[in-house]
Design a protein around this motif. Structure first.
Motif, PDB file in Angstrom:
ATOM      1  N   LEU A 374       0.800  -1.208   0.000  1.00 58.73           N
ATOM      2  CA  LEU A 374       0.000   0.000   0.000  1.00 58.73           C
ATOM      3  C   LEU A 374       0.841   1.269   0.000  1.00 58.73           C
ATOM      4  O   LEU A 374       0.332   2.356  -0.236  1.00 58.73           O
ATOM      5  N   ALA A 375       2.141   1.118   0.244  1.00 52.42           N
ATOM      6  CA  ALA A 375       3.015   2.284   0.210  1.00 52.42           C
ATOM      7  C   ALA A 375       3.101   2.854  -1.203  1.00 52.42           C
ATOM      8  O   ALA A 375       3.453   4.008  -1.403  1.00 52.42           O
ATOM      9  N   ASP A 376       2.791   2.025  -2.183  1.00 56.62           N
ATOM     10  CA  ASP A 376       2.786   2.491  -3.568  1.00 56.62           C
ATOM     11  C   ASP A 376       1.598   1.852  -4.285  1.00 56.62           C
ATOM     12  O   ASP A 376       1.764   1.147  -5.280  1.00 56.62           O
ATOM     13  N   ALA A 377       0.412   2.078  -3.748  1.00 57.09           N
ATOM     14  CA  ALA A 377      -0.776   1.451  -4.326  1.00 57.09           C
ATOM     15  C   ALA A 377      -1.106   2.119  -5.654  1.00 57.09           C
ATOM     16  O   ALA A 377      -1.102   3.343  -5.760  1.00 57.09           O
ATOM     17  N   ARG A 378      -1.368   1.290  -6.668  1.00 61.59           N
ATOM     18  CA  ARG A 378      -1.683   1.828  -7.992  1.00 61.59           C
ATOM     19  C   ARG A 378      -3.157   1.600  -8.305  1.00 61.59           C
ATOM     20  O   ARG A 378      -3.706   0.535  -8.018  1.00 61.59           O
ATOM     21  N   PHE A 379      -3.748   2.611  -8.902  1.00 59.73           N
ATOM     22  CA  PHE A 379      -5.167   2.516  -9.223  1.00 59.73           C
ATOM     23  C   PHE A 379      -5.381   2.838 -10.692  1.00 59.73           C
ATOM     24  O   PHE A 379      -4.844   3.823 -11.204  1.00 59.73           O
ATOM     25  N   SER A 380      -6.160   1.975 -11.343  1.00 57.81           N
ATOM     26  CA  SER A 380      -6.496   2.209 -12.741  1.00 57.81           C
ATOM     27  C   SER A 380      -7.534   3.296 -12.822  1.00 57.81           C
ATOM     28  O   SER A 380      -8.500   3.302 -12.066  1.00 57.81           O
ATOM     29  N   THR A 381      -7.322   4.196 -13.755  1.00 58.53           N
ATOM     30  CA  THR A 381      -8.323   5.225 -13.963  1.00 58.53           C
ATOM     31  C   THR A 381      -9.038   5.038 -15.292  1.00 58.53           C
ATOM     32  O   THR A 381     -10.032   5.667 -15.561  1.00 58.53           O
ATOM     33  N   GLY A 382      -8.481   4.174 -16.137  1.00 59.97           N
ATOM     34  CA  GLY A 382      -9.126   3.910 -17.417  1.00 59.97           C
ATOM     35  C   GLY A 382     -10.281   2.949 -17.219  1.00 59.97           C
ATOM     36  O   GLY A 382     -10.393   2.315 -16.178  1.00 59.97           O
ATOM     37  N   PRO A 383     -11.135   2.847 -18.229  1.00 67.23           N
ATOM     38  CA  PRO A 383     -12.258   1.924 -18.108  1.00 67.23           C
ATOM     39  C   PRO A 383     -11.782   0.490 -17.978  1.00 67.23           C
ATOM     40  O   PRO A 383     -11.101  -0.016 -18.856  1.00 67.23           O
ATOM     41  N   GLY A 384     -12.095  -0.127 -16.893  1.00 67.20           N
ATOM     42  CA  GLY A 384     -11.735  -1.524 -16.696  1.00 67.20           C
ATOM     43  C   GLY A 384     -10.261  -1.743 -16.450  1.00 67.20           C
ATOM     44  O   GLY A 384      -9.797  -2.858 -16.366  1.00 67.20           O
ATOM     45  N   GLY A 385      -9.480  -0.679 -16.313  1.00 65.42           N
ATOM     46  CA  GLY A 385      -8.061  -0.841 -16.071  1.00 65.42           C
ATOM     47  C   GLY A 385      -7.376  -1.594 -17.187  1.00 65.42           C
ATOM     48  O   GLY A 385      -6.586  -2.480 -16.941  1.00 65.42           O
ATOM     49  N   SER A 386      -7.675  -1.235 -18.417  1.00 62.09           N
ATOM     50  CA  SER A 386      -7.189  -2.035 -19.529  1.00 62.09           C
ATOM     51  C   SER A 386      -5.938  -1.443 -20.166  1.00 62.09           C
ATOM     52  O   SER A 386      -5.696  -0.244 -20.109  1.00 62.09           O
ATOM     53  N   TRP A 387      -5.154  -2.345 -20.772  1.00 64.09           N
ATOM     54  CA  TRP A 387      -3.990  -1.919 -21.536  1.00 64.09           C
ATOM     55  C   TRP A 387      -4.492  -1.337 -22.846  1.00 64.09           C
ATOM     56  O   TRP A 387      -5.339  -1.931 -23.512  1.00 64.09           O
ATOM     57  N   GLN A 388      -3.939  -0.190 -23.200  1.00 69.19           N
ATOM     58  CA  GLN A 388      -4.364   0.462 -24.427  1.00 69.19           C
ATOM     59  C   GLN A 388      -3.154   1.013 -25.174  1.00 69.19           C
ATOM     60  O   GLN A 388      -2.119   1.280 -24.559  1.00 69.19           O
ATOM     61  N   ILE A 389      -3.328   1.190 -26.491  1.00 63.75           N
ATOM     62  CA  ILE A 389      -2.223   1.723 -27.300  1.00 63.75           C
ATOM     63  C   ILE A 389      -1.914   3.145 -26.861  1.00 63.75           C
ATOM     64  O   ILE A 389      -2.807   3.962 -26.672  1.00 63.75           O
ATOM     65  N   LYS A 390      -0.626   3.397 -26.680  1.00 68.38           N
ATOM     66  CA  LYS A 390      -0.209   4.754 -26.333  1.00 68.38           C
ATOM     67  C   LYS A 390      -0.238   5.595 -27.606  1.00 68.38           C
ATOM     68  O   LYS A 390       0.429   5.266 -28.589  1.00 68.38           O
ATOM     69  N   ARG A 391      -1.005   6.639 -27.538  1.00 71.31           N
ATOM     70  CA  ARG A 391      -1.198   7.483 -28.704  1.00 71.31           C
ATOM     71  C   ARG A 391       0.143   7.981 -29.244  1.00 71.31           C
ATOM     72  O   ARG A 391       0.978   8.464 -28.495  1.00 71.31           O
ATOM     73  N   GLY A 392       0.340   7.815 -30.546  1.00 67.38           N
ATOM     74  CA  GLY A 392       1.550   8.336 -31.189  1.00 67.38           C
ATOM     75  C   GLY A 392       2.656   7.314 -31.357  1.00 67.38           C
ATOM     76  O   GLY A 392       3.606   7.541 -32.094  1.00 67.38           O
ATOM     77  N   SER A 393       2.540   6.169 -30.663  1.00 66.30           N
ATOM     78  CA  SER A 393       3.670   5.230 -30.663  1.00 66.30           C
ATOM     79  C   SER A 393       3.572   4.163 -31.757  1.00 66.30           C
ATOM     80  O   SER A 393       4.515   3.425 -31.998  1.00 66.30           O
ATOM     81  N   TYR A 394       2.429   4.050 -32.425  1.00 63.44           N
ATOM     82  CA  TYR A 394       2.248   3.025 -33.462  1.00 63.44           C
ATOM     83  C   TYR A 394       3.093   3.399 -34.681  1.00 63.44           C
ATOM     84  O   TYR A 394       2.972   4.496 -35.224  1.00 63.44           O
ATOM     85  N   HIS A 395       3.964   2.496 -35.076  1.00 64.75           N
ATOM     86  CA  HIS A 395       4.741   2.786 -36.286  1.00 64.75           C
ATOM     87  C   HIS A 395       5.271   1.509 -36.917  1.00 64.75           C
ATOM     88  O   HIS A 395       5.430   0.481 -36.264  1.00 64.75           O
ATOM     89  N   PHE A 396       5.527   1.604 -38.230  1.00 63.85           N
ATOM     90  CA  PHE A 396       6.136   0.489 -38.948  1.00 63.85           C
ATOM     91  C   PHE A 396       7.636   0.540 -38.703  1.00 63.85           C
ATOM     92  O   PHE A 396       8.223   1.613 -38.562  1.00 63.85           O
ATOM     93  N   THR A 397       8.238  -0.628 -38.685  1.00 64.74           N
ATOM     94  CA  THR A 397       9.679  -0.669 -38.498  1.00 64.74           C
ATOM     95  C   THR A 397      10.264  -1.746 -39.395  1.00 64.74           C
ATOM     96  O   THR A 397       9.565  -2.641 -39.861  1.00 64.74           O
ATOM     97  N   ILE A 398      11.549  -1.654 -39.643  1.00 64.46           N
ATOM     98  CA  ILE A 398      12.177  -2.597 -40.587  1.00 64.46           C
ATOM     99  C   ILE A 398      12.494  -3.903 -39.878  1.00 64.46           C
ATOM    100  O   ILE A 398      12.140  -4.986 -40.316  1.00 64.46           O
ATOM    101  N   SER A 399      13.166  -3.798 -38.733  1.00 67.65           N
ATOM    102  CA  SER A 399      13.578  -5.034 -38.064  1.00 67.65           C
ATOM    103  C   SER A 399      12.567  -5.448 -37.035  1.00 67.65           C
ATOM    104  O   SER A 399      11.960  -4.590 -36.397  1.00 67.65           O
ATOM    105  N   PRO A 400      12.376  -6.755 -36.851  1.00 62.57           N
ATOM    106  CA  PRO A 400      11.429  -7.215 -35.837  1.00 62.57           C
ATOM    107  C   PRO A 400      11.890  -6.804 -34.446  1.00 62.57           C
ATOM    108  O   PRO A 400      13.055  -6.653 -34.214  1.00 62.57           O
TER     109      PRO A 400
END
Lengths: 400, 204
Positions: A374-400
């Motif tokens: 509880l010294a560092d309790a984390r709380f989700s503020t998004g709906p359902g506490g879900s993982w979501q794409i970080k805006r701006g980070s989606y990109h094509f790349t050459i190497s896997p």
């Protein structure tokens, strides 16, 4: 001069050759275009496969509370396959790299790699003490026990009876009824005259909980009273309840899927087997129940965190100013209670993980069991506490 | 008449020249060769015409596909469609001009959260020669992306952007449909290719 035998054959062959050369010239050009068109389609298919890998990774992260690390050569029909890798950047930020292969990764005709960062929106709130109260102080009666540290801007007082224990340190701006003068056994350090300390600021978090609850839909308890009196096991949240109290009873096991906001009314749980459990998809993140009225867990009922390490907790926030804003007894309420304007009352074997209140009264063997997480309790503020794409980070790349 | 005997041997019956082709045979031979030449020529010209048509058709379709692929991929990587930007002036987003906003790139070429500003990419037809499709990059000073302006495709006869959900409000767009028509001439024939592709702004 006579034509020798076979000369017509030579003329015919030359003629045929000319035709073939012309046809071949055209064919090679057309074939080149067809190959270009085909490659373009294959690249598009590979892109779609890579996107399928990203979508699957996000789904798996939400299903496994963020423990998913990726997979290799997952076929998608007979079109091709994808390989996904998930790397941690921080506790709430991961990088997903997904590569789509057509038709397979061994001899690919087309390959496309997409990289994206995903985050889970959360806020950290530090609850450094099992109990933190404002000027109202803490009153402990009849073997009440606090397994952890206590900080109050008032006094730590002994009520009725004896056997009160604080296993950690006790800080009071005022006084402490510590042994031998008083009955409270402070096993750590007891500090009287400590400086005044503000409670953890959860204003923004409460706003986010309210927003997430409202985004999940509104239940009007007058129109659908059965939705506000939950008697059977089911999932709830995120949701806002209006025009009525929210009650969970009848030993129902209810899974909390998102933030709850009970507007202007009360929240209660009753019967010993009644359980409100935070959905495992929250992992180490918690969520909140915002109650504008009172919280009553006096007739039993349990709040359960997730099984992740560290745990994700349910935080119950009451905005009531009443002297019985939060009442807990006969309950294993392993949650965090926050009642800054009112009073918290614990009695009859009540167990609570942490409590912040204006005033706290502990009676009849009630126990506060502080969890170091509880010294560092984390709380989700998004709906359902879900993982979501970080805006701006989606990109094509050459190497896997 | 007094005929003088020549001082070279006269042909004898045993050493005579082979008899020549008759006029009929010559005309028939020339006729056959003429027919063959006409056939080859017609084949050649038919082929040339076909080749030219196909060449133009392929060129037109290739230019179209290249442009559509490039624009859709860039839309996917964009975080927003913007009406305009300071460095984009005088261009502004419309049904024929698209301005995309992207995160700047770090030294590794990965998108990074903007500190001083975003990168922008503009797609439009060249004002001086509207058959050319221009890609203009307006990069932020913090970005490793290079500012540039280049011709992406030629033979453009139509370029249209449609914004979803509200075509009259491009900045609210979550998806953009790109429609490109390329046209080329082969002799008197006009060859046209049109493609329409919808791309979702994955970073929105």
């Amino acid at each position: 001069m006579k034509m020798k035998k076979g000369q017509m054959m030579i003329i015919g062959l030359i003629f045929l050759m000319v035709v073939l050369i012309l046809a071949a010239a055209l064919f090679s050009r057309v074939a080149g275009y067809l190959r270009f068109g085909s490659n373009s389609i294959l690249r598009e298919q590979a892109t779609n496969l890579a996107e399928a890998g990203i979508d699957r990774a996000i789904w798996k992260l939400n299903e496994t509370a963020g423990s998913y690390t990726g997979e290799t050569n997952t076929p998608l029909g007979t079109t091709g396959s994808f390989t996904v890798g998930v790397a941690d950047k921080t506790a709430s930020l991961k990088t997903i790299t997904s590569t789509g292969y057509i038709p397979n990764s061994t001899t690919p005709k087309a390959k496309r790699t997409i990289k994206v960062e995903v985050l889970i929106s959360n806020q950290s709130i530090s609850f450094h003490y099992a109990v933190q109260t404002l000027e109202g102080g803490v009153t402990m009666s009849n073997s009440a026990t606090i397994n952890g540290n206590v900080y109050t801007n008032g006094n730590i007082s002994a009520g009725n009876g004896s056997g009160q224990i604080i296993t950690g340190d006790a800080y009071a701006v005022g006084t402490i009824d510590e042994e031998p003068a008083g009955p409270i056994n402070v096993q750590g350090e007891a500090v009287e005259g400590a400086p005044s300390k503000d409670a953890p600021d959860i204003t923004a978090l409460v706003d986010d909980f309210k927003g997430a609850a409202e985004a999940g839909g509104i239940t009007n308890c007058i129109d659908t009273p059965a939705e506000c009196l939950i008697n059977t096991s089911r999932d709830i949240g995120p949701r806002k309840y209006v025009n009525g109290d929210l009650t969970i009873a009848n030993n129902a096991i209810v899974i909390l899927k998102g933030a709850i906001w009970v507007e202007n009314k009360n929240f209660s749980m009753s019967q010993g087997g009644t359980t409100l459990k935070l959905d495992e998809s929250f992992g180490s993140n918690g969520t909140g129940i915002v109650v504008d009225g009172k919280v009553d867990l006096t007739q039993g009922g349990n709040l359960q965190p997730t099984t992740a390490n560290p745990k994700g907790y349910i935080m119950v926030i009451s905005n009531s100013t009443a002297s019985d804003a939060v009442k807990i007894s006969q309950s294993g309420a392993t949650g965090i209670f926050y009642v800054l304007q009112g009073e918290g009352k614990l009695s009859q074997s009540a167990h609570v993980a942490a409590l912040v209140a204006k005033t706290l009264t502990m009676l009849q063997s009630s126990t506060l069991d502080y969890d170091t997480g509880l010294a560092d309790a984390r709380f989700s503020t998004g709906p359902g506490g879900s993982w979501q794409i970080k805006r701006g980070s989606y990109h094509f790349t050459i190497s896997p | 008449m007094n005929h003088k005997k020549p001082n070279y041997p006269l042909p004898t019956t045993n050493n005579q020249l082979a008899p020549g082709v008759t006029l009929v045979e010559l005309i028939a031979g020339l006729g056959i060769i003429g027919v063959i030449i006409v056939m080859l020529a017609s084949l050649y010209f038919a082929h040339t015409r076909l080749f030219s048509n196909q060449n133009t058709s392929i060129e037109v379709a290739s230019q179209n596909r290249l442009a559509v692929d490039e624009i859709t991929n860039q839309i996917r990587e964009s975080e927003a469609v913007v009406s305009s930007c300071t460095a984009c002036s005088p261009d502004s987003t419309s049904q024929t001009i698209l301005i995309l906003q992207l995160w700047p790139l770090d030294a590794n070429g990965d998108p990074t959260e903007p500190t001083t500003g975003n990168d922008y990419i503009i797609y439009k037809r060249d004002s001086s020669d509207n058959t050319k499709l221009i890609k203009k990059i307006v990069a932020d000073t913090s970005s490793s992306r290079q500012s540039s302006e280049k011709i992406l495709a030629t033979n453009i006869s139509s370029l249209t952007f449609t914004y979803e959900p509200d075509n009259n409000d491009p900045p609210s767009a979550t998806a953009v449909t790109v429609s490109i028509t390329t046209t080329g001439k082969s002799g008197a024939k006009t060859l046209t290719t049109t493609q329409s592709v919808k791309a979702v702004l994955r970073n929105k």
